[in-house]
Enzyme design. Structure first.
Site, PDB file in Angstrom:
ATOM      1  CB  SER A 110       9.856   6.190  -1.819  1.00  0.00           C
ATOM      2  OG  SER A 110       9.472   4.850  -1.867  1.00  0.00           O
ATOM      3  CE1 TYR A 133       8.233   0.859  -7.259  1.00  0.00           C
ATOM      4  CE2 TYR A 133       8.133   1.335  -4.916  1.00  0.00           C
ATOM      5  CZ  TYR A 133       8.865   1.158  -6.066  1.00  0.00           C
ATOM      6  OH  TYR A 133      10.226   1.287  -6.031  1.00  0.00           O
ATOM      7  CB  THR A 159       7.854   3.391  -9.912  1.00  0.00           C
ATOM      8  OG1 THR A 159       8.297   4.631  -9.362  1.00  0.00           O
ATOM      9  CG2 THR A 159       9.059   2.534 -10.259  1.00  0.00           C
ATOM     10  CE  LYS A 257      12.367   6.835 -10.275  1.00  0.00           C
ATOM     11  NZ  LYS A 257      12.653   5.443  -9.951  1.00  0.00           N
ATOM     12  CG  HIS A 281      14.239   0.774  -9.899  1.00  0.00           C
ATOM     13  ND1 HIS A 281      12.898   1.053  -9.957  1.00  0.00           N
ATOM     14  CD2 HIS A 281      14.508   0.661  -8.573  1.00  0.00           C
ATOM     15  CE1 HIS A 281      12.382   1.094  -8.749  1.00  0.00           C
ATOM     16  NE2 HIS A 281      13.342   0.867  -7.874  1.00  0.00           N
ATOM     17  NE  ARG A 284      17.761  -0.102  -5.736  1.00  0.00           N
ATOM     18  CZ  ARG A 284      18.494  -0.317  -4.663  1.00  0.00           C
ATOM     19  NH1 ARG A 284      19.790  -0.127  -4.709  1.00  0.00           N
ATOM     20  NH2 ARG A 284      17.942  -0.713  -3.531  1.00  0.00           N
TER      21      ARG A 284
END
Ligand code: FNR
Length: 382
Positions: A110, A133, A159, A257, A281, A284
Site C-alpha cells: 500500500s 492513491y 485505487t 482497483k 474496498h 469500508r
C-alpha cells in the site's frame, strides 16, 4: 503455554488477532463503513452461492497454477494492499511479503504501508505489486511511480474508490480519530490491555511512519504532521482524465482497483487499463453498495474477456475462490484474512493461511470434477 487448538480458517486467525491487537487496531481492520451492510453482504453473498458437485471425473491431478498479469502464481490469488500493516505485526509488510513469496503469490504494498518498498523487496524473492492513491502533488506521484519501477515493480494497483474516506463508526468509538485527551485516554487504555503487542510491535517494530512517503514531510516521526500532510494530499478531484495521465507515466501493468459498475469497467477498458479489481474496498467506503460477487457476472459479461478481472471483498476460503473464478474472475485478492493471520501468528500464520486456502481450492475443484483452472466456468455454480 502451548495452544491446544491450531488455527485452520480465516475466521480462526480473526479470533487470534482479536486477542492480540489493541481494540482500536482490531476494529480498524475488522470494521466497515456506516452500518456495515456491504461488509456483511460481501461474505453473505458468497455463502448463498451453490456449487455443483460432480463425480467420477478422474481428479488425481488438480492444478491451481496460473499466470497473473504475466507473473507465474501457484494459485489465482494475491494479497491485497492494506495500509498500516506494520502495526498488525512487527515490520508487517516485510513478513507478509516473505510469506507470499514462499506461497508463490503476489504481495501488494500500500501507498500507506509502514515498510518502504526497499525493505519489502529485501525481504522477498519476488517484486511486489505497488498500490497507489492519487495525491494532489503530482510530483510526489511521479516520484513514487519512478521509485516503484526502478525497484522492480511492474504492476500498479491504482485505487479509485477513495475519493473521500468512508465513515467508520468503530474508529470513532475507539478514539482512533480523536487527537484530544479523550481519544488519547481511550487508546492508552486499549494499548495497556495488550502488553504483548506493545513490546513486540509497538516497541520493537519501530519506526512506524509511512515508509514510502518519508521524504514528503520534514519530520516523519511527527505522526500528527504526517497525518495532516496525508489528509491534505488525498485528491477528491481525480477523474478519468487522471487515469489517462497515469497511463502515460506508468509503463507497466496498470490495474484500476475499486470499480463496481459495468459502465466504469468499460471506461477502464477505454482508458487503457490492463485489468480491474472489482472491489468495494472491503465494505469500508460506500455502505449500501452491492457485494462484489453479486456484481461480478454482469461486469464479466460486459467486458467479455477483454480485460482481466480480479475480485476482492469477502473471500475467506478456497471455496470462495472457486466461486469467484466460476463467475468470471481471473483471480481474487484477500485483505482482512492476511491481516488477521499476520497479527495472530506472523509470517508463519500468513504462510499457513495461504497453504490452507490452496488446499481448499484443490479439494473444491476436485469435488466439482475439474482438474485445471481453464475448466472452471459458470456451469460449476448452480
Ligand atoms: C484496506 N484496503 C486498502 N485498499 C487500498 O487500495 N489501499 C490501502 O491502503 C488499503 N488499506 C486497507 C486497510 C485495511 C485494514 C483493510 C481491511 C482494507 C482495501 C483492501 O485492499 C481490499 O480491497 C479489501 O480488504 C478486500 O476485502 P476483504 O478481503 O478484507 O474482505
Amino acid at each position: 503455554m502451548f495452544a491446544t487448538r491450531l488455527p485452520a480458517t480465516s475466521d480462526d486467525y480473526r479470533r487470534l488477532a482479536e486477542r492480540r491487537l489493541p481494540r482500536f487496531l482490531f476494529d480498524y481492520i475488522d470494521g466497515g463503513a456506516n452500518d456495515e451492510q456491504t461488509l456483511t453482504a460481501n461474505q453473505r453473498d458468497f455463502q448463498s452461492l451453490r456449487l455443483r458437485q460432480r463425480v467420477l471425473r478422474d481428479v488425481r491431478q488438480v492444478d491451481t497454477r496460473c499466470t497473473l498479469f504475466g507473473q507465474a502464481a501457484r494459485m489465482p490469488l494475491a494479497l491485497a494492499p492494506l495500509g498500516l500493516a506494520g502495526l498488525y505485526g512487527r515490520r508487517g509488510e516485510a513478513q507478509a511479503a516473505r510469506a507470499a513469496s514462499t506461497a508463490g503469490v503476489p504481495f501488494s504494498l500500500s501507498t500507506v504501508g509502514i515498510c518502504a518498498l526497499a525493505e519489502v523487496h529485501a525481504a522477498s524473492a519476488q517484486p511486489c505489486w505497488f498500490q497507489l492513491y492519487m495525491l494532489r502533488d503530482r510530483e510526489v506521484v511521479l516520484r513514487l511511480l519512478q521509485r516503484a519501477w526502478a525497484s522492480g515493480c511492474k504492476t500498479l494497483l491504482f485505487t479509485v474508490d477513495l475519493a473521500v474516506a468512508g465513515i467508520r463508526h468503530r474508529d470513532t468509538r475507539n478514539g482512533m480519530l480523536n487527537q484530544g485527551w479523550r481519544g488519547k485516554l481511550a487508546r492508552a487504555s486499549q494499548l495497556a490491555a495488550r502488553p504483548g503487542w506493545l513490546l513486540d510491535v509497538g516497541l520493537l517494530g519501530k519506526p512506524h511512519h509511512f515508509g514510502n512517503l518519508t521524504d514528503c514531510v520534514a519530520d516523519p516521526k511527527d505522526l500528527t504532521a504526517f497525518k495532516a500532510w496525508l489528509d491534505s494530499q488525498f485528491d477528491a478531484g481525480v477523474t478519468w482524465q487522471d487515469i489517462l495521465w497515469l497511463r502515460q507515466h506508468w509503463p507497466g501493468t496498470l490495474i484500476l482497483k475499486g470499480l463496481l459498475e459495468v459502465d466504469d469497467a468499460l471506461r477502464a477498458l477505454d482508458c487503457g487499463a490492463d485489468g480491474i479489481v472489482l472491489s468495494n474496498h472491503g465494505g469500508r467506503q460506500l455502505d449500501g453498495v452491492a457485494s462484489t460477487i453479486h456484481q461480478l457476472p454482469a461486469v464479466a459479461a460486459a467486458l467479455d474477456g477483454r480485460l482481466p478481472i480480479l475480485l476482492d471483498g469477502g473471500v475467506r476460503s478456497g471455496v470462495d475462490i472457486l466461486k469467484a473464478l466460476a463467475l468470471g474472475a481471473q483471480g481474487v485478492l484477500i485483505g482482512r484474512p492476511w491481516a488477521w493471520a499476520l497479527a495472530g501468528a506472523g509470517q508463519t500464520g500468513v504462510e499457513q493461511l495461504l497453504a490452507g486456502l490452496q488446499r481448499e481450492l484443490v479439494v473444491a475443484m476436485a469435488l466439482c470434477g475439474v482438474q485445471t483452472l481453464a475448466q472452471v466456468d459458470a456451469s460449476l455454480v448452480g
